[in-house]
Design a protein around this motif. Structure first.
Motif, PDB file in Angstrom:
ATOM      1  N   UNK A 290       0.832  -1.203   0.000  1.00 26.27           N
ATOM      2  CA  UNK A 290       0.000   0.000   0.000  1.00 26.27           C
ATOM      3  C   UNK A 290       0.867   1.255   0.000  1.00 26.27           C
ATOM      4  N   UNK A 291       1.908   1.258   0.826  1.00 22.91           N
ATOM      5  CA  UNK A 291       2.806   2.418   0.861  1.00 22.91           C
ATOM      6  C   UNK A 291       3.571   2.566  -0.458  1.00 22.91           C
ATOM      7  N   UNK A 292       3.877   1.441  -1.094  1.00 28.57           N
ATOM      8  CA  UNK A 292       4.523   1.490  -2.409  1.00 28.57           C
ATOM      9  C   UNK A 292       3.626   2.204  -3.421  1.00 28.57           C
ATOM     10  N   UNK A 293       2.351   1.865  -3.400  1.00 27.68           N
ATOM     11  CA  UNK A 293       1.410   2.512  -4.323  1.00 27.68           C
ATOM     12  C   UNK A 293       1.300   4.005  -4.025  1.00 27.68           C
ATOM     13  N   UNK A 294       1.251   4.345  -2.750  1.00 28.58           N
ATOM     14  CA  UNK A 294       1.182   5.759  -2.374  1.00 28.58           C
ATOM     15  C   UNK A 294       2.425   6.495  -2.846  1.00 28.58           C
ATOM     16  N   UNK A 295       3.566   5.823  -2.742  1.00 29.04           N
ATOM     17  CA  UNK A 295       4.828   6.435  -3.179  1.00 29.04           C
ATOM     18  C   UNK A 295       4.801   6.764  -4.671  1.00 29.04           C
ATOM     19  N   UNK A 296       4.169   5.898  -5.465  1.00 27.77           N
ATOM     20  CA  UNK A 296       4.135   6.163  -6.913  1.00 27.77           C
ATOM     21  C   UNK A 296       3.320   7.414  -7.244  1.00 27.77           C
ATOM     22  N   UNK A 297       2.333   7.710  -6.423  1.00 32.97           N
ATOM     23  CA  UNK A 297       1.550   8.932  -6.645  1.00 32.97           C
ATOM     24  C   UNK A 297       2.415  10.151  -6.390  1.00 32.97           C
ATOM     25  N   UNK A 298       3.151  10.128  -5.272  1.00 32.26           N
ATOM     26  CA  UNK A 298       4.050  11.251  -4.969  1.00 32.26           C
ATOM     27  C   UNK A 298       5.123  11.405  -6.051  1.00 32.26           C
ATOM     28  N   UNK A 299       5.601  10.277  -6.577  1.00 27.45           N
ATOM     29  CA  UNK A 299       6.628  10.334  -7.619  1.00 27.45           C
ATOM     30  C   UNK A 299       6.098  11.028  -8.868  1.00 27.45           C
ATOM     31  N   UNK A 300       4.881  10.707  -9.264  1.00 31.85           N
ATOM     32  CA  UNK A 300       4.304  11.324 -10.463  1.00 31.85           C
ATOM     33  C   UNK A 300       4.112  12.828 -10.290  1.00 31.85           C
ATOM     34  N   UNK A 301       3.949  13.260  -9.034  1.00 29.50           N
ATOM     35  CA  UNK A 301       3.808  14.682  -8.759  1.00 29.50           C
ATOM     36  C   UNK A 301       5.165  15.378  -8.599  1.00 29.50           C
ATOM     37  N   UNK A 302       6.242  14.566  -8.608  1.00 29.00           N
ATOM     38  CA  UNK A 302       7.564  15.135  -8.380  1.00 29.00           C
ATOM     39  C   UNK A 302       7.829  15.473  -6.926  1.00 29.00           C
ATOM     40  N   UNK A 335      16.079  13.651  -5.144  1.00 25.30           N
ATOM     41  CA  UNK A 335      15.803  14.654  -4.105  1.00 25.30           C
ATOM     42  C   UNK A 335      17.064  15.340  -3.574  1.00 25.30           C
ATOM     43  N   UNK A 336      18.114  14.548  -3.279  1.00 27.77           N
ATOM     44  CA  UNK A 336      19.311  15.116  -2.634  1.00 27.77           C
ATOM     45  C   UNK A 336      20.312  15.651  -3.659  1.00 27.77           C
ATOM     46  N   UNK A 337      20.876  16.781  -3.334  1.00 31.18           N
ATOM     47  CA  UNK A 337      21.949  17.332  -4.164  1.00 31.18           C
ATOM     48  C   UNK A 337      23.289  16.709  -3.781  1.00 31.18           C
ATOM     49  N   UNK A 338      23.406  16.297  -2.545  1.00 26.88           N
ATOM     50  CA  UNK A 338      24.652  15.700  -2.051  1.00 26.88           C
ATOM     51  C   UNK A 338      24.763  14.259  -2.586  1.00 26.88           C
ATOM     52  N   UNK A 339      25.711  14.047  -3.517  1.00 31.55           N
ATOM     53  CA  UNK A 339      25.844  12.738  -4.151  1.00 31.55           C
ATOM     54  C   UNK A 339      26.386  11.677  -3.193  1.00 31.55           C
TER      55      UNK A 339
END
Length: 379
Positions: A290-302, A335-339
């Motif tokens: 369920x959290x994986x699916x929720x994560x994909x929504x946030x990903x599509x929104x950037x 998300x992170x600038x620090x490589x």
């Protein structure tokens, strides 16, 4: 002497006739009471007239099966060859789960009346009650004797649907609908046959026909919603889930998950997140997917920050979720600038799945690229 004999015979005849008239009168009284549901009052009249079959039927109507069985046996002891009484007794025996005795009587009736499909059909029911797989053979025998026996057609078609023999079920379903084109039970079987054969457009038509006839139950709306989803008719699928949530259970996490999936497909991300979160709140089982699916929504929104938060919750619920660990590294990369921080996420994946992971080669390549970037920056 001769005169006395004649008188005696006349008196005997008169007495017998009087007794017969009396028995008939008593029986009629019993029948009139039986017809209006006064079974308790009818029984004494039947017993007085020695009408044991009628007494048995009265006890059966009252739900007093033990007494009914006793009087059926008395009736049969006086007229063991009476097929009507035997058949009625069989139905009582089935009701009280005396299947072996019922089948024995039915076998005898089938032997005596080989052209009567009703006795064969009843034997099929007895086998079905016993979870005996040979029931289907008896129903097929009935069908071969009488294709107009709609109940046999239904039993055969349902058996084939349950055993995923959809092509075999088709002619029996069509026969049933030829006999009764408005039959909900045969339309249901046709809809299931179409649905599980992935004939989704046809299934949609049949499911909607059932709804137009006033049918409404959970599996109907679920299957129709799924058929709409499979044919990319997301708004119509949502309508079915709204019916399920409003009419049957608005706390069903599975339905909220499916609604969220549909909103995600329609790019209505706020509504998708809302229903994913409802599903998560209702679920009592592991929530990793369920959290994986929720994560994909946030990903599509950037929204990589919230994507990472959802993926971390996924991993809390299932630390061995390889996909979640990989997507967490990708989200961190975005998300992170620090490589160096990003590198830690990818290396964490390799520590756990470096030898077996599906994404290991991609991760190893990204780790190599990151190290080169960091080396150049250091230089």
């Amino acid at each position: 002497m001769k005169y006395a004999l004649i008188v005696s015979l006349v008196l005997f005849s008169f007495t017998a006739e009087a007794q017969s008239v009396s028995a008939l009168t008593v029986t009629k009284k019993g029948d009139s009471l039986f017809e209006i549901g006064e079974y308790n009052k009818a029984i004494p009249y039947y017993l007085e007239a020695n009408r044991f079959r009628e007494a048995a039927k009265s006890y059966e109507a009252l739900g007093r099966n033990t007494e009914a069985q006793r009087y059926f046996e008395r009736a049969l002891s006086e007229s063991s060859a009476n097929p009507k009484t035997q058949f009625e007794y069989v139905k009582l025996l089935v009701r009280v789960s005396h299947y072996k005795q019922a089948d024995s009587i039915l076998q005898n009736l089938q032997f005596r009346f080989p052209n009567n499909p009703n006795f064969v059909y009843e034997r099929g029911l007895v086998k079905e009650f016993q979870k005996d797989s040979t029931a289907i053979d008896l129903f097929l025998q009935v069908y071969s004797m009488d294709e107009g026996n709609i109940n046999a057609s239904y039993k055969i078609a349902r058996n084939y649907i349950e055993n995923r023999k959809f092509d075999a079920a088709a002619p029996y379903i069509e026969n049933g609908l030829t006999l009764d084109k408005n039959s909900s039970r045969f339309l249901t079987l046709r809809a299931l046959k179409e649905f599980y054969s992935q004939e989704f457009h046809e299934a949609i038509g049949t499911f909607n026909l059932l709804i137009s006839k006033g049918e409404s139950y959970i599996s109907l709306h679920e299957n129709l919603a799924d058929a709409y989803t499979k044919t990319m008719q997301f708004e119509k699928a949502l309508e079915q889930y709204q019916i399920l949530l409003q009419k049957y259970d608005n706390q069903n996490p599975k339905w909220h998950h499916e609604v969220a999936f549909l909103y995600k497909a329609m790019k209505e991300y706020e509504k998708a997140k809302q229903h994913f979160n409802i599903a998560i709140g209702l679920l009592e089982t592991p929530l990793s997917n369920e959290y994986m699916e929720l994560a994909t929504v946030y990903k599509r929104e950037g929204d990589y920050k919230n994507e990472m938060a959802a993926l971390r919750k996924s991993l809390v619920n299932n630390p061995n979720n390889e996909r979640a660990l990989y997507y967490l590294a990708v989200a961190a990369d975005n998300y992170f600038k620090d490589k160096n921080t990003v590198l830690d996420y990818y290396e964490n994946y390799l520590k756990q799945f470096g030898e077996t992971g599906i994404m290991r080669n991609l991760v190893k390549q990204r780790v190599s690229d990151l190290k080169k970037e960091l080396h150049y920056k250091t230089d």
